[in-house]
Design an enzyme around this catalytic site. Structure first.
Site, PDB file in Angstrom:
ATOM      1  N   ASP A 178      46.874  65.340  37.451  1.00 24.97           N
ATOM      2  CA  ASP A 178      46.954  66.757  37.843  1.00 24.97           C
ATOM      3  C   ASP A 178      47.204  66.813  39.354  1.00 24.97           C
ATOM      4  O   ASP A 178      47.173  65.792  40.020  1.00 24.97           O
ATOM      5  CB  ASP A 178      45.645  67.487  37.503  1.00 24.97           C
ATOM      6  CG  ASP A 178      44.459  66.865  38.194  1.00 24.97           C
ATOM      7  OD1 ASP A 178      43.801  66.004  37.593  1.00 24.97           O
ATOM      8  OD2 ASP A 178      44.202  67.185  39.372  1.00 24.97           O
ATOM      9  N   GLU A 223      39.712  56.420  29.437  1.00 25.89           N
ATOM     10  CA  GLU A 223      40.269  55.468  30.404  1.00 25.89           C
ATOM     11  C   GLU A 223      40.119  54.014  29.959  1.00 25.89           C
ATOM     12  O   GLU A 223      40.853  53.147  30.430  1.00 25.89           O
ATOM     13  CB  GLU A 223      39.618  55.684  31.784  1.00 25.89           C
ATOM     14  CG  GLU A 223      40.087  56.999  32.399  1.00 25.89           C
ATOM     15  CD  GLU A 223      39.327  57.403  33.653  1.00 25.89           C
ATOM     16  OE1 GLU A 223      39.929  58.069  34.501  1.00 25.89           O
ATOM     17  OE2 GLU A 223      38.126  57.081  33.771  1.00 25.89           O
TER      18      GLU A 223
END
Ligand code: SAH
Length: 228
Positions: free
Chosen positions: A196, A12
């Site tokens: 997701d 990230e």
């Protein structure tokens, strides 16, 4: 002004580290902090490690030791709202902790005495995010982000979180970071790109889309830095 940019996992913050300058690495309290500049603006970047305990620690250090006076979180999340697709960007309009449970004593889910079920991010930073989205023609949604110390990959659990907190997305750090910033009166903004759908495919989707979604979020956050 010094801006903290926080993620949970190395993936990230890597896209951020590729674009900033003058990086100075500082190792502290079992973590690495990257002091840097972006277009002349002072920033400190770190990933906390996954979950609320680590993210509380890192957020506190970014504000108290490094003296950051604004915090932007960049990362990925599971979608709860069916309108969110993999790669979509969502910012928190408010955050809650879905696995905080002392309901045995008659309290609501997500509440402990002297705490709050929902914590609200800074409106000014949210306006800046909307400006970035408009000027770059990027679709940006706002919604309730639910945090918990679990990777959700189950429809029943997902539905429960949706019904209980009216949540749109789910992750593992936002509420803790929000809590630290709220307590210390530091404006914060939590951004997530969907990796997701928190269902039975979630772990496969997560592995496939983590890097791509993390970059979508990181690129947007850097656009915000210029305007903060
Ligand atoms: N693959 C990693 C674990 C990832 S945990 C490993 O093996 O080390 C999931 C991370 O992404 C957390 O930081 C969380 O904030 C976010 N996240 C993405 N999808 C999520 C979901 N469905 N449930 C909870 N957190 C999710």
């Amino acid at each position: 002004m010094k801006i903290a940019i926080l993620g949970a996992m190395p993936e990230e913050i890597e896209p951020l580290l590729e674009k900033v300058e003058d990086i100075v690495r500082v190792d502290y309290a079992n973590n690495t902090y990257y002091k840097a500049t972006y277009k002349g603006i002072e920033i400190v970047i770190a990933y906390s490690k996954i979950g609320s305990a680590f993210s509380t620690l890192t957020a506190t250090i970014l504000l108290e030791k490094f003296g950051c006076d604004k915090l932007l979180f960049s990362g990925v999340a599971g979608a709860i709202n069916e309108e969110l697709e993999i790669g979509d960007l969502i910012y928190a309009t408010k955050l809650c902790k879905h696995d905080l449970d002392i309901t045995a004593f008659g309290h609501p889910h997500g509440f402990v005495p002297e705490g709050k079920v929902f914590i609200y991010p800074n409106e000014e930073l949210t306006e800046i995010a909307k400006e970035v989205a408009n000027s770059k023609d990027i679709e940006l949604k706002g919604g309730v982000i639910a945090t918990g110390d679990q990777f959700i990959h189950d429809n029943t659990k997902k539905e429960w979180i949706k019904e209980t907190f009216n949540a749109d997305a789910i992750e593992m750090e936002g509420y803790s970071v929000a809590l630290v910033c709220d307590a210390l009166n530091v404006p914060f903004f939590i951004l997530r790109a969907i990796s997701d759908s928190a269902n039975s495919d979630a772990s496969f989707d997560f592995d496939e889309f983590l890097e791509k979604s993390a970059k979508v979020s990181a690129d947007f956050i850097l656009e915000m830095v210029e305007r903060v």
